[in-house]
Design an enzyme around this catalytic site. Structure first.
Site, mmCIF file in Angstrom:
data_model
loop_
_atom_site.group_PDB
_atom_site.id
_atom_site.type_symbol
_atom_site.label_atom_id
_atom_site.label_comp_id
_atom_site.label_asym_id
_atom_site.label_seq_id
_atom_site.Cartn_x
_atom_site.Cartn_y
_atom_site.Cartn_z
ATOM 1 N N ARG A 55 69.871 -63.904 -19.840
ATOM 2 C CA ARG A 55 69.956 -62.573 -19.240
ATOM 3 C C ARG A 55 69.610 -62.642 -17.763
ATOM 4 O O ARG A 55 68.567 -63.164 -17.386
ATOM 5 C CB ARG A 55 69.009 -61.601 -19.959
ATOM 6 C CG ARG A 55 69.156 -60.167 -19.483
ATOM 7 C CD ARG A 55 68.307 -59.220 -20.301
ATOM 8 N NE ARG A 55 66.875 -59.336 -20.012
ATOM 9 C CZ ARG A 55 65.974 -58.439 -20.367
ATOM 10 N NH1 ARG A 55 66.331 -57.368 -21.054
ATOM 11 N NH2 ARG A 55 64.699 -58.613 -20.080
ATOM 12 N N THR A 64 70.521 -57.890 -13.116
ATOM 13 C CA THR A 64 71.519 -56.992 -13.699
ATOM 14 C C THR A 64 71.267 -56.697 -15.170
ATOM 15 O O THR A 64 71.843 -55.760 -15.723
ATOM 16 C CB THR A 64 72.924 -57.600 -13.571
ATOM 17 O OG1 THR A 64 73.005 -58.796 -14.379
ATOM 18 C CG2 THR A 64 73.235 -57.961 -12.123
#
Length: 208
Positions: free
Chosen positions: A104, A108
């Site tokens: 991840r 963002t």
């Protein structure tokens, strides 16, 4: 909430409490995660179809229940899913195992795939997808989409703690996928972490 189910299970809740404690060391965290993985596997697969078979016990013949189809594949989302996988394999030691690597982006919060090693018979077996955290739902939704692209029709998702935001997103993008969580927590914080959560499961599991 949508497809999410949180079982009422005193032993599961007890082990989750131990897992959440900030002073639980990595070795104990790994053990607890595996134990929770075993419980979640049993709960997530409680509705697998069964059929009667003829067997002989040491005392007498009888009709007993057995799975009507092959065991589902176990697919761990790296890294932290490996902790749940250890427990799941105690329940299904002969099940094929797959690995999905998703990272991840901390800015963002969007996932990107860096590795995918999946069993060839996903279409026939289906899959139990394992990831301790269901936070924003981005990684979970991407993982489910990847399994569907590989041919898996019957997919179940098991996690330890879920945030309402992640549960809602996964239900919206994949309403056909049942989700099992040991707990539904309060919310996400500004960094996308589950509150109260249990911290970074991967870091705590592997001491990084």
């Amino acid at each position: 909430m949508g497809t999410l189910r949180v079982p009422r299970h005193a032993l599961l809740a007890h082990k989750l409490t131990q897992l959440r404690r900030r002073d639980t060391p990595s070795a104990a965290f790994r053990r607890l995660l595996a134990e929770i993985g075993a419980i979640l596997t049993v709960e997530a697969l409680r509705d697998l179809p069964a059929m009667p078979v003829a067997i002989e016990t040491p005392v007498a013949p009888m009709r007993a229940q057995a799975l009507a189809g092959p065991e589902p594949c176990l697919v761990a989302v790296l890294r932290a899913g490996l902790g749940l996988l250890e427990g799941a394999q105690r329940i299904l030691p002969e099940a094929p195992v797959g690995h999905l690597g998703l990272v991840r982006d901390e800015a963002t919060l969007r996932p990107s795939e860096y590795v995918a090693r999946l069993p060839p018979d996903l279409a026939r077996r289906g899959a139990l997808l394992l990831d301790p955290m269901l936070a924003t739902g981005g990684s979970a939704a991407a993982a489910v989409a990847r399994l569907k692209a590989a041919g898996a029709a019957a997919i179940r998702f098991a996690c330890v703690v879920a945030a309402p935001e992640g549960a809602a997103r996964l239900a919206a993008e994949h309403p056909d996928v049942p989700v099992l969580a040991a707990a539904l927590d309060e919310r996400l914080d500004e960094r996308g972490y589950i509150v109260p959560g249990l911290g970074d499961a991967g870091d705590r599991c592997f001491g990084t």
